[in-house]
Design a protein around this motif. Structure first.
Motif, PDB file in Angstrom:
ATOM      1  N   MET A  52       9.075  91.907 -88.919  1.00  0.00           N
ATOM      2  CA  MET A  52       8.253  90.892 -88.268  1.00  0.00           C
ATOM      3  C   MET A  52       6.906  91.492 -87.882  1.00  0.00           C
ATOM      4  SD  MET A  52      10.819  88.599 -85.860  1.00  0.00           S
ATOM      5  CE  MET A  52      11.557  89.988 -85.016  1.00  0.00           C
ATOM      6  N   ASN A  53       5.888  90.673 -87.895  1.00  0.00           N
ATOM      7  CA  ASN A  53       4.543  91.077 -87.501  1.00  0.00           C
ATOM      8  C   ASN A  53       4.476  91.182 -85.982  1.00  0.00           C
ATOM      9  OD1 ASN A  53       1.794  91.230 -86.875  1.00  0.00           O
ATOM     10  ND2 ASN A  53       1.222  90.135 -88.751  1.00  0.00           N
ATOM     11  N   ASP A  54       4.089  92.364 -85.457  1.00  0.00           N
ATOM     12  CA  ASP A  54       4.073  92.573 -84.013  1.00  0.00           C
ATOM     13  C   ASP A  54       3.079  91.669 -83.302  1.00  0.00           C
ATOM     14  OD1 ASP A  54       4.690  96.179 -83.982  1.00  0.00           O
ATOM     15  OD2 ASP A  54       6.011  94.456 -84.301  1.00  0.00           O
ATOM     16  N   ASP A  55       2.059  91.208 -84.009  1.00  0.00           N
ATOM     17  CA  ASP A  55       1.017  90.406 -83.367  1.00  0.00           C
ATOM     18  C   ASP A  55       1.247  88.913 -83.508  1.00  0.00           C
ATOM     19  OD1 ASP A  55      -0.328  92.723 -82.662  1.00  0.00           O
ATOM     20  OD2 ASP A  55      -1.372  92.815 -84.595  1.00  0.00           O
ATOM     21  N   ARG A  56       2.196  88.538 -84.335  1.00  0.00           N
ATOM     22  CA  ARG A  56       2.409  87.114 -84.610  1.00  0.00           C
ATOM     23  C   ARG A  56       3.232  86.467 -83.507  1.00  0.00           C
ATOM     24  NH1 ARG A  56       5.836  84.608 -89.722  1.00  0.00           N
ATOM     25  NH2 ARG A  56       5.906  82.451 -88.924  1.00  0.00           N
ATOM     26  N   LEU A  57       2.946  85.205 -83.248  1.00  0.00           N
ATOM     27  CA  LEU A  57       3.743  84.398 -82.332  1.00  0.00           C
ATOM     28  C   LEU A  57       4.575  83.414 -83.149  1.00  0.00           C
ATOM     29  CD1 LEU A  57       1.153  83.672 -79.486  1.00  0.00           C
ATOM     30  CD2 LEU A  57       2.971  85.379 -79.526  1.00  0.00           C
ATOM     31  N   TYR A  58       5.831  83.237 -82.744  1.00  0.00           N
ATOM     32  CA  TYR A  58       6.768  82.430 -83.521  1.00  0.00           C
ATOM     33  C   TYR A  58       7.167  81.189 -82.741  1.00  0.00           C
ATOM     34  CZ  TYR A  58       7.212  86.687 -86.303  1.00  0.00           C
ATOM     35  OH  TYR A  58       6.942  87.780 -87.079  1.00  0.00           O
TER      36      TYR A  58
ATOM     37  N   GLU B 139      11.791  78.903 -85.332  1.00  0.00           N
ATOM     38  CA  GLU B 139      11.876  80.159 -86.068  1.00  0.00           C
ATOM     39  C   GLU B 139      12.623  81.213 -85.243  1.00  0.00           C
ATOM     40  OE1 GLU B 139      11.171  83.081 -89.088  1.00  0.00           O
ATOM     41  OE2 GLU B 139      11.295  80.885 -89.027  1.00  0.00           O
TER      42      GLU B 139
ATOM     43  N   THR C 185       1.489  76.531 -77.667  1.00  0.00           N
ATOM     44  CA  THR C 185       0.524  75.893 -78.558  1.00  0.00           C
ATOM     45  C   THR C 185      -0.331  74.942 -77.736  1.00  0.00           C
ATOM     46  OG1 THR C 185       1.959  74.016 -79.074  1.00  0.00           O
ATOM     47  CG2 THR C 185       2.213  75.999 -80.426  1.00  0.00           C
TER      48      THR C 185
ATOM     49  N   LEU D  34       5.875  79.568 -77.671  1.00  0.00           N
ATOM     50  CA  LEU D  34       5.704  80.559 -78.725  1.00  0.00           C
ATOM     51  C   LEU D  34       6.246  81.909 -78.218  1.00  0.00           C
ATOM     52  CD1 LEU D  34       2.066  79.693 -79.885  1.00  0.00           C
ATOM     53  CD2 LEU D  34       4.195  79.155 -81.086  1.00  0.00           C
TER      54      LEU D  34
ATOM     55  N   ASP E 272       6.759  86.219 -79.002  1.00  0.00           N
ATOM     56  CA  ASP E 272       6.389  87.389 -79.794  1.00  0.00           C
ATOM     57  C   ASP E 272       7.646  88.211 -80.112  1.00  0.00           C
ATOM     58  OD1 ASP E 272       7.072  88.656 -77.438  1.00  0.00           O
ATOM     59  OD2 ASP E 272       5.017  89.225 -76.910  1.00  0.00           O
ATOM     60  N   VAL E 273       7.468  89.310 -80.845  1.00  0.00           N
ATOM     61  CA  VAL E 273       8.629  90.085 -81.288  1.00  0.00           C
ATOM     62  C   VAL E 273       9.380  90.702 -80.100  1.00  0.00           C
ATOM     63  CG1 VAL E 273       7.718  90.584 -83.584  1.00  0.00           C
ATOM     64  CG2 VAL E 273       7.146  92.113 -81.662  1.00  0.00           C
TER      65      VAL E 273
END
Length: 327
Positions: free
Chosen positions: A1-7, A11, A38, A44, A46-47
């Motif tokens: 998973m991308n450490d900077d992405r919010l899910y 998901e 959002t 949202l 994060d990891v």
């Protein structure tokens, strides 16, 4: 998973295996809050939050409480402390389940009347002190007026149930049956009469004398030595085997007064095999007891976990061969 992405929460649910409602519940409870929202207000994560959610999910599967989890994540308690406390609760719950299972199985086996269920449940949960007091009360009545030496009475009383801290269902069932029996007046009268009849037999006074009981203890010690040598794989005609045979001869000579001789040792070798027959017979009687005192002894052996040890205690053929070799 991308450490900077919010899910998005959907998901996160897919990745963690938690339901969307569970994730929302943990957020509302302040256990794992979202990393952001959002523009429309949707949560949202994060990891790091996802990892915490997976950890919380694992703890919940282990039945950890929400308050404990909250304190753990806040640093108020260590994982080891939490696990130790939870393990203690699980152990106590398991003990209660075993106790209830034993009561229910006893009800099924004995076709128990409704009024006896409460008593059985209480018997299963007695403390060590209460169990000892129950057995003491039984033997106080049974031994009152018994024409036997105090040493013999002490020997009878010494065979008593000691329920382990974590008994099996079989041990609990045996305890419930025994506790019911020792409170039953018909059973008490039957055991009392059986022992009084035993003490009235010709020669009973000699056999129950302290000196004779002490001699039997010495004989039992020799048999235990033979058992241990057999378990260790030592040949019966080895030096150790001959030594044990000699100790058994001295024990028997102390009872019979006969002189040691090759013929005496060969006769003892035959007699020991007869002892083996009696031992096997006693095991069979314990499995299907025909008299009340044997039933008491059988149940105590089950409770104490010594029934299998008694069945495995078979040094007689080995000792017989050692006696023959020493002759």
């Amino acid at each position: 998973m991308n450490d900077d992405r919010l899910y998005a929460i959907g998901e996160v649910a897919r990745r963690t295996g938690l339901s969307v409602s569970a994730i929302r519940f943990y957020a509302d409870a302040g256990i794992v809050e979202p990393a952001g929202h959002t523009a429309a207000g949707h949560r949202l994560y994060d990891v790091h939050a996802i990892a915490r959610l997976e950890f919380v999910g694992t703890l919940r599967e282990l039945d950890a409480g929400l308050d404990d989890i909250r304190r753990l994540l806040a640093g108020g308690v260590t994982l080891t402390d939490l696990a130790t406390a939870h393990l203690s609760r699980l152990d106590e719950r398991e003990r209660r389940i075993r106790s209830r299972r034993a009561v229910l199985r006893t009800i099924v086996k004995q076709h128990t009347e409704a009024e006896q269920v409460i008593l059985m449940h209480k018997l299963a949960g007695l403390s060590d002190h209460d169990r000892d007091r129950l057995i003491d009360d039984f033997w106080n009545e049974i031994s009152d007026g018994l024409d036997a030496s105090p040493a013999f009475v002490d020997l009878l009383r010494s065979h008593r149930p000691i329920l382990p801290e974590e008994p099996s269902t079989e041990q609990l069932e045996a305890w419930i049956e025994l506790a019911n029996l020792v409170q039953d007046q018909d059973f008490r009268r039957a055991v009392r009469q059986q022992l009084h009849d035993l003490c009235a037999l010709d020669g009973a006074g000699v056999m129950m004398a302290p000196e004779m009981l002490s001699a039997f203890d010495r004989g039992g010690a020799v048999l235990q030595e033979a058992h241990e040598a057999q378990q260790a794989g030592l040949p019966s005609d080895s030096a150790r085997g001959r030594e044990i045979a000699g100790r058994y001869v001295e024990f028997m000579r102390g009872i019979s007064g006969e002189p040691d001789s090759p013929e005496y040792r060969r006769r003892l070798a035959v007699d020991v095999l007869r002892v083996e027959e009696l031992h096997l017979q006693s095991i069979e009687e314990a499995a299907a007891p025909a008299d009340p005192h044997t039933r008491y002894q059988s149940l105590v052996s089950t409770i104490n976990g010594t029934a299998q040890e008694a069945a495995a205690f078979m040094p007689f053929a080995w000792l017989s061969a050692a006696l023959s070799a020493s002759a």
